[in-house]
Design a protein around this motif. Structure first.
Motif, PDB file in Angstrom:
ATOM      1  N   GLY A 142       2.011  -1.921   8.591  1.00 34.17           N
ATOM      2  CA  GLY A 142       2.887  -2.282   7.500  1.00 34.17           C
ATOM      3  C   GLY A 142       4.595  -2.319   7.683  1.00 34.17           C
ATOM      4  N   LYS A 143       5.015  -1.214   8.716  1.00 34.62           N
ATOM      5  CA  LYS A 143       6.325  -1.424   9.015  1.00 34.62           C
ATOM      6  C   LYS A 143       6.841  -3.023   9.617  1.00 34.62           C
ATOM      7  N   SER A 175      -2.007   2.373  10.087  1.00 33.43           N
ATOM      8  CA  SER A 175      -1.770   1.461   8.981  1.00 33.43           C
ATOM      9  C   SER A 175      -0.273   1.496   8.483  1.00 33.43           C
ATOM     10  N   ALA A 176       0.287   2.650   8.633  1.00 29.89           N
ATOM     11  CA  ALA A 176       1.758   2.924   8.278  1.00 29.89           C
ATOM     12  C   ALA A 176       2.683   2.249   9.167  1.00 29.89           C
ATOM     13  N   MET A 196       0.745  -1.044   0.102  1.00 30.20           N
ATOM     14  CA  MET A 196       0.050  -0.138  -0.118  1.00 30.20           C
ATOM     15  C   MET A 196       0.724   1.258  -0.052  1.00 30.20           C
ATOM     16  N   ASN A 197       0.389   2.328  -0.879  1.00 30.24           N
ATOM     17  CA  ASN A 197       1.390   3.450  -0.749  1.00 30.24           C
ATOM     18  C   ASN A 197       0.617   4.389   0.425  1.00 30.24           C
ATOM     19  N   VAL A 198       1.439   4.281   1.509  1.00 30.52           N
ATOM     20  CA  VAL A 198       0.864   4.758   2.677  1.00 30.52           C
ATOM     21  C   VAL A 198       1.025   6.393   2.621  1.00 30.52           C
ATOM     22  N   GLN A 222      -4.847  -3.325   4.214  1.00 29.44           N
ATOM     23  CA  GLN A 222      -4.022  -3.255   3.167  1.00 29.44           C
ATOM     24  C   GLN A 222      -2.581  -3.052   3.435  1.00 29.44           C
ATOM     25  N   THR A 223      -2.201  -3.077   4.583  1.00 32.83           N
ATOM     26  CA  THR A 223      -0.802  -3.207   5.031  1.00 32.83           C
ATOM     27  C   THR A 223      -0.532  -4.404   5.828  1.00 32.83           C
ATOM     28  N   CYS A 224      -1.346  -4.745   6.694  1.00 37.44           N
ATOM     29  CA  CYS A 224      -1.219  -6.045   7.652  1.00 37.44           C
ATOM     30  C   CYS A 224      -2.466  -6.419   8.011  1.00 37.44           C
ATOM     31  N   ASP A 248      -4.807  -4.263  -1.693  1.00 36.94           N
ATOM     32  CA  ASP A 248      -3.402  -4.245  -1.729  1.00 36.94           C
ATOM     33  C   ASP A 248      -2.576  -5.223  -2.765  1.00 36.94           C
ATOM     34  N   ALA A 275       4.360  -5.760   9.377  1.00 47.28           N
ATOM     35  CA  ALA A 275       3.780  -6.802   8.878  1.00 47.28           C
ATOM     36  C   ALA A 275       4.526  -8.157   8.642  1.00 47.28           C
TER      37      ALA A 275
END
Length: 397
Positions: A28-29, A24-25, A1-3, A81-83, A257, A31
């Motif tokens: 995702g870091k 979400s950012a 995903m484009n955070v 979309q990230t985790c 994603d 995940a």
């Protein structure tokens, strides 16, 4: 995903979306290590607490923000979309919170508990499964026992997702020792009111960060912590609908994603060979239409729920149950073909771990969708209802 893109898009919308994008950012870091290690996504959950997302559904007069299921489903998709594991923890928490919000407002104890959730950002878990009943959450073997104003419960739960990390568990049981297996209640137990003995270790194909271990639960609480509404009504009017809708939001996020990664792959290929149709472009167009179908299915289900939520009779109707079941079945069965198509577009770079186009985690997490309340069980329930319920054939309505 484009955070960064998600944050910019969220800033143009509501504050909750901005906060969810920040969570979400962080999710995702971490995940990939959460998945690889099969550990609880503690960084993401702490971010949810910091952003006060765990109380977003609680009414404003109790310290929350009164967010609707539709708004929460959007947040689930952003996190998904990230985790997926972080998103599923958030969704499961909100599903249990929906039972409190919809059925606990008339109880002083539960209203005070909601205030405490808002103040302390407590994480709620669920214990509806039990050894001996399979996945049939509408039956219990265990039963509450009473001594004065105190209730006691022992339950052999085959799954309590993130149970070891929760601040409270909402657990089903028979209402008393002589009650029928379907005569169930839902009780809130606080962390200092129960002990958990791990009986099953969660070592699964996907959704590894949900830490869905099995436990022998032993608890002691005030009888006032039992929700007054029978669990049959809670399940029909809030729990099953919110489960199907919020889970679907998570699954949509996973699929979205995957499609975004496939699109990035095709765009990169196009840049390398200007004027030449890139491989996978037609597949990308096809998978985009499938993703839109999933989105439309969920949005339609959310509309039905929001229109019905103030009418208990409608919430308990066969028409509503069939509609919610159909949302879950369609969402859970459509995301796997979407991710498979995205994998074919990305090729070996989608198959490999550690690339910008990796889709292995997406695919493994998505396989859980058809098993979370088994699609076979749901289809069986729907087929029984359709024997007596007339299918709605209108396009609008």
């Amino acid at each position: 995903m484009n955070v960064e893109g998600a944050l910019m898009e969220a800033r143009a919308g509501d504050a909750a979306a901005v906060r969810a994008a920040r969570v979400s950012a962080i999710a995702g870091k971490y995940a990939d290590p959460v998945d690889a290690e099969g550990r609880f996504p503690r960084e993401a959950v702490e971010a949810m607490r910091a952003e006060k997302l765990l109380s977003i559904q609680i009414p404003t007069d109790l310290g929350g923000e009164g967010a609707s299921i539709t708004e929460i489903a959007e947040l689930c998709s952003v996190l998904g979309q990230t985790c997926a594991a972080s998103a599923m923890v958030f969704a499961m928490h909100q599903i249990k919170l929906s039972s409190l919000v919809e059925h606990g407002a008339g109880s002083d104890w539960h209203r005070d508990f909601m205030r405490r959730i808002a103040k302390e950002q407590l994480l709620l878990a669920s214990a509806t499964s039990e050894r001996g009943i399979g996945g049939n959450l509408r039956n219990s073997i265990c039963a509450l026992k009473f001594e004065g104003d105190t209730c006691f419960l022992e339950k052999d739960a085959t799954v309590i997702s993130y149970g070891a990390h929760a601040d409270a568990i909402l657990i089903t049981s028979r209402s008393h020792a002589e009650a029928a297996s379907s005569n169930q209640v839902l009780t809130v137990f606080l962390r200092d009111q129960y002990r958990l003995e791990r009986t099953i270790e969660w070592n699964a194909l996907g959704m590894r960060g949900t830490c869905s271990d099995g436990f022998l639960f032993k608890g002691e609480a005030l009888a006032a912590q039992i929700l007054a509404t029978p669990f049959a009504e809670i399940a029909a009017q809030s729990m099953l609908a919110s489960s199907h809708l919020l889970w679907s939001g998570v699954w949509y996020g996973i699929a979205a994603d995957a499609v975004a990664r496939a699109q990035a792959f095709v765009r990169d290929a196009a840049r390398k060979s200007p004027g030449t149709p890139p491989p996978g472009a037609l597949r990308l167009a096809e998978v985009s239409s499938l993703l839109q179908m999933v989105k439309s299915n969920i949005v339609g289900g959310l509309k039905i729920y929001e229109e019905a939520r103030t009418d208990p009779n409608r919430l308990s109707s066969m028409a509503f149950a069939v509609a919610m079941n159909n949302v879950k079945i369609a969402s859970s069965e459509m995301i796997l073909p979407i991710i498979n198509q995205a994998m074919l577009i990305c090729g070996i770079l989608g198959y490999q771990n550690g690339t910008p186009y990796s889709l292995g985690r997406h695919l493994r997490d998505a396989h859980s969708a058809q098993l979370m309340i088994s699609d076979e069980r749901i289809l069986g329930n729907t087929s029984a209802m359709l024997l007596v319920h007339k299918q709605d054939t209108r396009l609008l309505g």
